[in-house]
Enzyme design. Structure first.
Site, PDB file in Angstrom:
ATOM      1  N   ASN A   1      -1.549   8.080 -13.645  1.00 51.12           N
ATOM      2  CA  ASN A   1      -1.560   6.882 -13.161  1.00 51.12           C
ATOM      3  C   ASN A   1      -2.993   6.597 -12.756  1.00 51.12           C
ATOM      4  O   ASN A   1      -3.656   7.251 -12.053  1.00 51.12           O
ATOM      5  CB  ASN A   1      -0.807   6.899 -11.769  1.00 51.12           C
ATOM      6  CG  ASN A   1      -0.320   5.569 -11.239  1.00 51.12           C
ATOM      7  OD1 ASN A   1       0.219   5.418 -10.257  1.00 51.12           O
ATOM      8  ND2 ASN A   1      -0.683   4.470 -11.816  1.00 51.12           N
TER       9      ASN A   1
ATOM     10  N   ASN B   1      -3.417  -4.362  -8.081  1.00 49.94           N
ATOM     11  CA  ASN B   1      -2.820  -4.023  -9.282  1.00 49.94           C
ATOM     12  C   ASN B   1      -3.617  -4.183 -10.465  1.00 49.94           C
ATOM     13  O   ASN B   1      -5.059  -5.169 -10.336  1.00 49.94           O
ATOM     14  CB  ASN B   1      -1.569  -4.904  -9.392  1.00 49.94           C
ATOM     15  CG  ASN B   1      -0.520  -4.370  -8.400  1.00 49.94           C
ATOM     16  OD1 ASN B   1      -0.351  -3.162  -8.132  1.00 49.94           O
ATOM     17  ND2 ASN B   1       0.206  -5.365  -7.709  1.00 49.94           N
TER      18      ASN B   1
ATOM     19  N   CYS C   1      -0.362   2.786  -2.988  1.00 48.20           N
ATOM     20  CA  CYS C   1      -0.102   3.280  -4.149  1.00 48.20           C
ATOM     21  C   CYS C   1      -0.248   4.925  -3.985  1.00 48.20           C
ATOM     22  O   CYS C   1      -1.219   5.257  -3.416  1.00 48.20           O
ATOM     23  CB  CYS C   1      -1.121   3.089  -5.455  1.00 48.20           C
ATOM     24  SG  CYS C   1      -0.996   3.918  -6.626  1.00 48.20           S
ATOM     25  N   GLY C   2       0.819   5.551  -4.040  1.00 46.42           N
ATOM     26  CA  GLY C   2       1.178   7.003  -3.732  1.00 46.42           C
ATOM     27  C   GLY C   2       0.058   7.961  -4.454  1.00 46.42           C
ATOM     28  O   GLY C   2      -0.771   8.739  -4.008  1.00 46.42           O
TER      29      GLY C   2
ATOM     30  N   ASN D   1       5.846  -0.392   0.116  1.00 49.78           N
ATOM     31  CA  ASN D   1       5.829  -1.466  -0.725  1.00 49.78           C
ATOM     32  C   ASN D   1       7.253  -1.269  -1.527  1.00 49.78           C
ATOM     33  O   ASN D   1       7.910  -0.102  -1.433  1.00 49.78           O
ATOM     34  CB  ASN D   1       4.586  -1.043  -2.129  1.00 49.78           C
ATOM     35  CG  ASN D   1       4.854   0.035  -2.777  1.00 49.78           C
ATOM     36  OD1 ASN D   1       5.722   1.089  -2.177  1.00 49.78           O
ATOM     37  ND2 ASN D   1       4.244   0.252  -3.581  1.00 49.78           N
TER      38      ASN D   1
ATOM     39  N   ASN E   1       9.091  -2.864  -7.468  1.00 48.08           N
ATOM     40  CA  ASN E   1       8.817  -1.812  -8.680  1.00 48.08           C
ATOM     41  C   ASN E   1      10.188  -1.278  -9.076  1.00 48.08           C
ATOM     42  O   ASN E   1      11.106  -1.252  -8.210  1.00 48.08           O
ATOM     43  CB  ASN E   1       7.984  -0.872  -8.253  1.00 48.08           C
ATOM     44  CG  ASN E   1       6.453  -1.183  -7.792  1.00 48.08           C
ATOM     45  OD1 ASN E   1       5.547  -1.793  -8.524  1.00 48.08           O
ATOM     46  ND2 ASN E   1       6.533  -1.348  -6.285  1.00 48.08           N
TER      47      ASN E   1
ATOM     48  N   ARG F   1       5.148  -3.489 -10.410  1.00 49.57           N
ATOM     49  CA  ARG F   1       4.529  -5.177 -10.168  1.00 49.57           C
ATOM     50  C   ARG F   1       3.443  -5.301 -10.897  1.00 49.57           C
ATOM     51  O   ARG F   1       2.512  -4.528 -10.256  1.00 49.57           O
ATOM     52  CB  ARG F   1       4.726  -5.403  -8.939  1.00 49.57           C
ATOM     53  CG  ARG F   1       5.859  -5.501  -8.240  1.00 49.57           C
ATOM     54  CD  ARG F   1       5.868  -5.795  -6.757  1.00 49.57           C
ATOM     55  NE  ARG F   1       5.088  -4.969  -5.989  1.00 49.57           N
ATOM     56  CZ  ARG F   1       4.629  -5.281  -4.758  1.00 49.57           C
ATOM     57  NH1 ARG F   1       4.963  -6.293  -4.179  1.00 49.57           N
ATOM     58  NH2 ARG F   1       3.991  -4.300  -4.277  1.00 49.57           N
TER      59      ARG F   1
ATOM     60  N   CYS G   1       4.232   6.790 -10.905  1.00 51.84           N
ATOM     61  CA  CYS G   1       4.154   6.004  -9.402  1.00 51.84           C
ATOM     62  C   CYS G   1       4.507   6.641  -8.488  1.00 51.84           C
ATOM     63  O   CYS G   1       5.424   7.135  -8.309  1.00 51.84           O
ATOM     64  CB  CYS G   1       4.859   4.907  -9.671  1.00 51.84           C
ATOM     65  SG  CYS G   1       4.994   3.791  -8.155  1.00 51.84           S
TER      66      CYS G   1
ATOM     67  N   THR H   1       4.666   6.184  -4.895  1.00 55.24           N
ATOM     68  CA  THR H   1       5.549   5.731  -3.936  1.00 55.24           C
ATOM     69  C   THR H   1       6.946   5.538  -4.922  1.00 55.24           C
ATOM     70  O   THR H   1       8.031   5.663  -4.150  1.00 55.24           O
ATOM     71  CB  THR H   1       5.064   4.352  -3.470  1.00 55.24           C
ATOM     72  OG1 THR H   1       4.769   3.460  -4.677  1.00 55.24           O
ATOM     73  CG2 THR H   1       4.094   4.321  -2.501  1.00 55.24           C
TER      74      THR H   1
END
Length: 322
Positions: A37, A101, A110-111, A195, A228, A253, A261, A263
């Site tokens: 990511n 984003n 964003c984790g 989120n 998401n 998203r 990802c 989260t």
């Protein structure tokens, strides 16, 4: 590998809708990722860089820009209204993760990005953090506490909650999700990690591989701010030595499919544990295309259950916009 490079500053659209590109010329940046990511990272200690949504999208473009799933600006919390609110709660949250984003839209959290953000702060000499030490930062998803580990970073992602709790409790689902490659719509369960996420369980890895995520899945009903979508296959057996294992792909998203990802991994573990019922473990390995992250559930100080996300963070390049 960490290397230095120069990248042309993004050019504004012909209609002049973006901030002039000259405002970004000479801007220093780094590129980093957490299990694939990836993010463009900018240190802005004086809140002096105004980057428009169009310029974010141009910088994150994988053909015409640096390339990334999103852009993270490291800015002192005192400069942002959201940051000042968090400072009133915890004065230690000096730094704010201003995250967008890849299409330029704002995102709460964003984790994977949190881990890369802290790794970037350390690399830039903006904070010092030894193994076992912790740091609190501000995000639009609230305060996040990060601990540096021997192999990366562990983040207290805060409490989780069902977006539609009545349906989650009574029916264990709250939406139908359609995607290219799946013959029929599948039930989903929507989880907030600061989120929104909608998690869908699939039966086997072949079905997961056949799911096409170049288009956003259709979620009905869709959470008010969008969602998401995670497609997840539980391992067989699900639990080994007290740890559950799942494999996941995600459509984010404003981005599309990403290699990971954070989260979303947390939300996927929440949903699968809920579906597994009593006796499901509190520790999970989550396999994503970019690697493996770990998720752990634990009691929070407020009495609500929190989720910890742990995994690596890497800075791969640094440079300036020409």
């Amino acid at each position: 590998m960490d290397e230095t490079l120069a990248v042309p500053a993004p050019q504004p659209p012909a209609d002049g809708s973006a901030t002039p590109a000259s405002t970004l010329s000479g801007l220093a940046f780094s590129k980093g990722h957490g299990t694939g990511n990836d993010f463009v990272l900018i240190a802005d200690s004086e809140d002096s860089h105004v980057i428009s949504p169009a310029q974010v999208a141009q910088l994150c473009d994988r053909h015409l820009g640096i390339g990334g799933d999103g852009l993270i600006r490291a800015v002192p919390s005192r400069f942002l209204p959201e940051g000042r609110e968090l400072l009133a709660t915890d004065p230690a949250a000096e730094w704010f993760m201003d995250y967008r984003n890849g299409d330029g839209s704002l995102s709460e959290m964003c984790g994977n990005g949190v881990r890369v953000f802290v790794h970037f702060l350390i690399a830039q000499g903006l904070v010092q953090l030894g193994a076992g030490d912790s740091l609190t930062i501000g995000t639009r998803g609230g305060l996040k506490k990060i601990v540096r580990t021997d192999s990366g970073y562990a983040v207290d992602m805060g409490p989780w909650e069902f977006i539609f709790p009545e349906e989650a409790t009574s029916k264990a689902m709250d939406a139908l999700v359609s995607a290219e490659g799946l013959e029929v719509a599948r039930p989903g369960l929507s989880v907030s990690m600061g989120n929104p996420h909608t998690v869908v369980a699939l039966a086997e890895l072949g079905e997961l591989a056949a799911t096409q995520l170049f288009k956003a899945p259709v979620v009905d009903p869709k959470p008010v701010n969008g969602t998401n979508v995670e497609f997840v296959v539980p391992a067989e057996p699900l639990v080994h030595d007290g740890v559950g294992t799942i494999t996941m792909r995600v459509h984010e998203r404003g981005v599309g499919e990403t290699q990971s990802c954070g989260t979303g991994a947390c939300a996927a573990a929440v949903a699968i544990r809920h579906w597994a019922g009593d006796g499901a473990p509190d520790a999970w390995h989550v396999n994503v295309p970019g690697g493996v992250v770990d998720v752990k559930f634990f009691p929070g100080d407020s009495g609500r259950e929190h989720v910890e996300l742990s995994g690596p963070a890497v800075i791969v390049a640094s440079g300036t916009l020409s």
